[in-house]
Design an enzyme around this catalytic site. Structure first.
Site, PDB file in Angstrom:
ATOM      1  N   ASP A 100       0.865  -1.172   0.000  1.00  0.00           N
ATOM      2  CA  ASP A 100       0.000   0.000   0.000  1.00  0.00           C
ATOM      3  C   ASP A 100       0.906   1.228   0.000  1.00  0.00           C
ATOM      4  O   ASP A 100       1.808   1.338   0.833  1.00  0.00           O
ATOM      5  CB  ASP A 100      -0.878  -0.005   1.260  1.00  0.00           C
ATOM      6  CG  ASP A 100      -2.283   0.497   0.992  1.00  0.00           C
ATOM      7  OD1 ASP A 100      -2.411   1.594   0.422  1.00  0.00           O
ATOM      8  OD2 ASP A 100      -3.255  -0.195   1.358  1.00  0.00           O
ATOM      9  N   ASP A 201      -3.088   4.647  -2.244  1.00  0.00           N
ATOM     10  CA  ASP A 201      -4.146   5.157  -1.381  1.00  0.00           C
ATOM     11  C   ASP A 201      -4.588   6.564  -1.803  1.00  0.00           C
ATOM     12  O   ASP A 201      -3.749   7.454  -1.969  1.00  0.00           O
ATOM     13  CB  ASP A 201      -3.576   5.193   0.047  1.00  0.00           C
ATOM     14  CG  ASP A 201      -4.619   5.505   1.097  1.00  0.00           C
ATOM     15  OD1 ASP A 201      -5.496   4.653   1.315  1.00  0.00           O
ATOM     16  OD2 ASP A 201      -4.548   6.585   1.702  1.00  0.00           O
ATOM     17  N   GLU A 255      -6.589   3.926  -5.865  1.00  0.00           N
ATOM     18  CA  GLU A 255      -7.872   4.168  -5.212  1.00  0.00           C
ATOM     19  C   GLU A 255      -8.397   5.510  -5.708  1.00  0.00           C
ATOM     20  O   GLU A 255      -7.711   6.525  -5.598  1.00  0.00           O
ATOM     21  CB  GLU A 255      -7.712   4.193  -3.692  1.00  0.00           C
ATOM     22  CG  GLU A 255      -9.060   4.254  -3.011  1.00  0.00           C
ATOM     23  CD  GLU A 255      -8.997   4.578  -1.520  1.00  0.00           C
ATOM     24  OE1 GLU A 255      -9.968   4.279  -0.814  1.00  0.00           O
ATOM     25  OE2 GLU A 255      -7.978   5.138  -1.060  1.00  0.00           O
ATOM     26  N   HIS A 332     -11.193  -3.253   3.500  1.00  0.00           N
ATOM     27  CA  HIS A 332     -11.113  -2.822   4.902  1.00  0.00           C
ATOM     28  C   HIS A 332     -11.883  -1.527   5.164  1.00  0.00           C
ATOM     29  O   HIS A 332     -11.939  -1.085   6.306  1.00  0.00           O
ATOM     30  CB  HIS A 332      -9.644  -2.639   5.273  1.00  0.00           C
ATOM     31  CG  HIS A 332      -9.004  -1.531   4.488  1.00  0.00           C
ATOM     32  ND1 HIS A 332      -8.843  -1.604   3.115  1.00  0.00           N
ATOM     33  CD2 HIS A 332      -8.556  -0.317   4.855  1.00  0.00           C
ATOM     34  CE1 HIS A 332      -8.291  -0.475   2.694  1.00  0.00           C
ATOM     35  NE2 HIS A 332      -8.111   0.325   3.721  1.00  0.00           N
ATOM     36  N   ASP A 333     -12.412  -0.902   4.125  1.00  0.00           N
ATOM     37  CA  ASP A 333     -13.117   0.374   4.297  1.00  0.00           C
ATOM     38  C   ASP A 333     -14.633   0.254   4.264  1.00  0.00           C
ATOM     39  O   ASP A 333     -15.329   1.272   4.353  1.00  0.00           O
ATOM     40  CB  ASP A 333     -12.698   1.358   3.190  1.00  0.00           C
ATOM     41  CG  ASP A 333     -11.295   1.887   3.410  1.00  0.00           C
ATOM     42  OD1 ASP A 333     -10.844   1.911   4.570  1.00  0.00           O
ATOM     43  OD2 ASP A 333     -10.653   2.270   2.414  1.00  0.00           O
TER      44      ASP A 333
HETATM   45  C1  GLC Z   1      -8.030   5.141   2.066  1.00  0.00           C
HETATM   46  C2  GLC Z   1      -7.819   3.897   2.893  1.00  0.00           C
HETATM   47  C3  GLC Z   1      -8.472   4.092   4.213  1.00  0.00           C
HETATM   48  C4  GLC Z   1      -7.807   5.254   4.916  1.00  0.00           C
HETATM   49  C5  GLC Z   1      -7.821   6.508   4.038  1.00  0.00           C
HETATM   50  C6  GLC Z   1      -6.848   7.514   4.533  1.00  0.00           C
HETATM   51  O1  GLC Z   1      -9.348   5.358   1.766  1.00  0.00           O
HETATM   52  O2  GLC Z   1      -8.276   2.770   2.210  1.00  0.00           O
HETATM   53  O3  GLC Z   1      -8.430   2.948   5.020  1.00  0.00           O
HETATM   54  O4  GLC Z   1      -8.447   5.526   6.114  1.00  0.00           O
HETATM   55  O5  GLC Z   1      -7.455   6.236   2.709  1.00  0.00           O
HETATM   56  O6  GLC Z   1      -5.540   7.048   4.323  1.00  0.00           O
END
Ligand code: GLC
Ligand code: CA
Length: 560
Positions: A100, A201, A255, A332-333
């Site tokens: 990540d 991310d 993402e 995980h989100d």
């Molecule tokens: C992304 C991650 C998430 C995190 C956010 C801030 O959305 O997947 O888990 O809290 O970024 O880094």
């Protein structure tokens, strides 16, 4: 030298959220020793690689997404030595390893931030600092997605810093070329160590509009139009590609909140290739996670199958022949998919159906830890049992009971309880005291029980992934959806030459009829995958009308 990477198009990935995967040393926290123990299990799912949520040293304000050192592995996960052993062992099993990359922000405990707040060069402009306005107002009206407004006063520097996420996650100033050099150093460091790519991310947030102007108010998200897909985003991603990524055989996955297929093509389509490859290889879009909410899980709406199908089909059609999809139904989100789009009552049936709904589309599927076991949402008795910073800051003005009800439905902590390995103490996750609550349903839902049951969800995932990989039509075939208007059925075909794959999924508790599409009538169909006993192949002179049981799914092959 430019390297073209294609292997990810053949693969299926498994996502590990390290804290809750498996504790290998008994301290209650998941770690790389636990991962090493479970590599054979991961391999047994027939997947080809692992994406690790952050493993780096971190104060843990956002469970590892607040990084204090990008070039190390946290001691609690086993440190660098355990990582290198894991990497070797994963590679020995033919599993790729994706890290990540979290560079929109760092932890406020990162050395760069500590020096930046003291104006020590070269770190002075590593972050987005602004003086207080004369009228006492904040530098602009942007919201933090996790904690109040996006600005935090710093008493050392006597300025505000920008944090689009938690207060302990200051945004980096990517317009500073020195910061981009740091990112490139990080990429190179891990690639030289042998990792195979990155999940990036909230990478579409890294370029903020010049002058950081006020934005139209959008509750909780004010400002997003001024920094998502910002002015220099393609330029910066191209720079990372040109200077580092294109020199390695690696894959990148971005993402990307609020991205349409058309906008995605500006990152991953043929025109995005400026001579050394597209900005990135795949996008993590959010539409497939919004079939029961309005943009965010915290703005719930009733589940709409039509909305889900539209998300699936628009991406299948929109990228066809131009770019490559990333497929997923949870990470995980987000809360657990069976609790959202399926049914806890028909947990195994709907779990299998949901797997078939996405695994046979074109693209690279990701499976989130515990999804293959059919883990469901977690319903704690009290708000103070939650851990997640995002959850704990939602709807603070609502009465306690109302908040708890919303968190039960929306919190990502539901996806963060320890993986349920056995029906023994702590679900076999740890021999110590787990860092977080174990979902009470582990006696019923656990890997050990499913290993020995040929009809378990776990064995279904193994079969479905193997089947997907054995059929070229899944990788290359065309995509067409049937019964688009149906609120109960999702049915699609994939066609390649003579080979036709028909996937039928019922999202209903009621018995539902499906008439075979014209091209399949009067033909013999082989049933490749099912979630109920008692169904079989379709004879050439068989019936056209299929009757589907609650959450039934079938995958047929015609011709080929
Ligand atoms: C992304 C991650 C998430 C995190 C956010 C801030 O959305 O997947 O888990 O809290 O970024 O880094
Ligand atoms: Ca541990």
């Amino acid at each position: 030298m430019t390297k073209q990477t294609y292997w990810y198009k053949e693969g299926v990935f498994y996502q590990i959220w390290p804290r809750s995967f498996k504790d290998g040393n008994g301290d209650g926290m998941g770690d790389l020793f636990g991962v090493i123990e479970k590599l054979d299990y991961i391999k047994s799912l027939n997947v080809d690689g692992i994406w690790f949520s952050p493993l780096y040293p971190s104060p843990g304000a956002d469970c590892g997404y607040d990084i204090s050192d990008y070039m190390d592995i946290a001691a609690e996960f086993g440190g660098m030595e355990a990582f290198q052993r894991m990497l070797e062992e994963a590679h020995a099993r033919g599993l790729k390893v994706i890290m990540d990359l979290v560079v929109n922000h760092t932890s406020d405990e990162h050395e760069w931030f500590q020096k930046s707040r003291e104006r020590i060069d070269p770190y002075t402009d590593y972050y987005v600092w602004r003086p207080a306005k004369k009228n006492g107002k904040l530098p602009n009206n942007w919201d933090s997605m996790f904690e109040g407004k996006a600005w935090q006063w710093d008493d050392v520097r006597k300025e505000y810093y920008l944090h689009l996420f938690a207060i302990k996650q200051p945004d980096l100033n990517m317009d500073n070329p020195l910061v981009r050099e740091e990112v490139k150093k990080i990429l190179k460091f891990w690639l030289d160590l042998g990792v195979d790519g990155f999940r990036e991310d909230v990478i579409t947030f890294i370029s903020k509009e010049e002058g950081l102007p006020d934005a139209f108010p959008l509750p909780g998200y004010t400002g997003i139009s001024k920094y998502n897909h910002g002015p220099h985003i393609h330029e910066y991603l191209q720079e990372f590609r040109r200077d580092v990524l294109s020199h390695y055989d690696c894959m990148t996955l971005a993402e990307a909140p609020l991205v349409s297929p058309r906008l995605a093509l500006t990152y991953i389509g043929p025109d995005a290739d400026k001579g050394c490859g597209a900005d990135i290889d795949m996008m993590i879009q959010f539409q497939c996670m919004c079939a029961d909410c309005f943009y965010s899980d915290y703005m719930p709406l009733p589940f709409s199958l039509r909305k889900l199908k539209k998300a699936f089909s628009s991406w299948q059609a929109g990228l066809r022949g131009k770019a490559w999809n990333m497929l997923y139904l949870g990470n995980h989100d987000h809360p657990r998919v069976i609790s959202r789009y399926g049914s806890e009552e028909y947990r195994v049936e709907s779990g299998k159906m949901l797997a078939a709904a996405y695994l046979f589309q074109q693209g690279t599927p990701f499976i989130y830890q515990g999804q293959e076991l059919g883990m469901t949402n977690w319903y704690p008795a009290r708000i103070d049992m939650y851990e997640d910073v995002q959850t704990l800051n939602q709807h603070l003005k609502d009465p306690e009971k109302k908040r708890l009800k919303l968190y039960h439905r929306a919190s990502r902590d539901s996806a963060r309880t320890p993986v349920q390995w056995t029906d023994g103490p702590n679900a076999g996750f740890t021999e110590g005291t787990p860092w977080f609550y174990v979902n009470e349903n582990y006696k019923e839902i656990n890997a050990a029980a499913q290993e020995t049951d040929p009809d378990s969800l776990l064995n279904f995932y193994r079969k479905a992934v193997a089947l997907r990989k054995s059929l070229p039509v899944v990788r290359d075939g065309s995509y067409r959806e049937f019964k688009k208007w149906s609120g109960r059925l999702y049915a699609y075909e994939r066609v390649l030459g003579e080979e036709r794959l028909l996937v039928i999924c019922s999202f209903s508790k009621k018995e539902t009829a499906f008439r075979l599409p014209k091209a399949c009538r009067g033909k013999a169909g082989t049933l490749l995958l099912k979630n109920y006993d008692g169904t079989g192949d379709i004879a050439a002179d068989g019936k056209d009308l299929l009757k589907l049981k609650p959450y039934e799914m079938r995958v047929y092959r015609f011709g080929g």
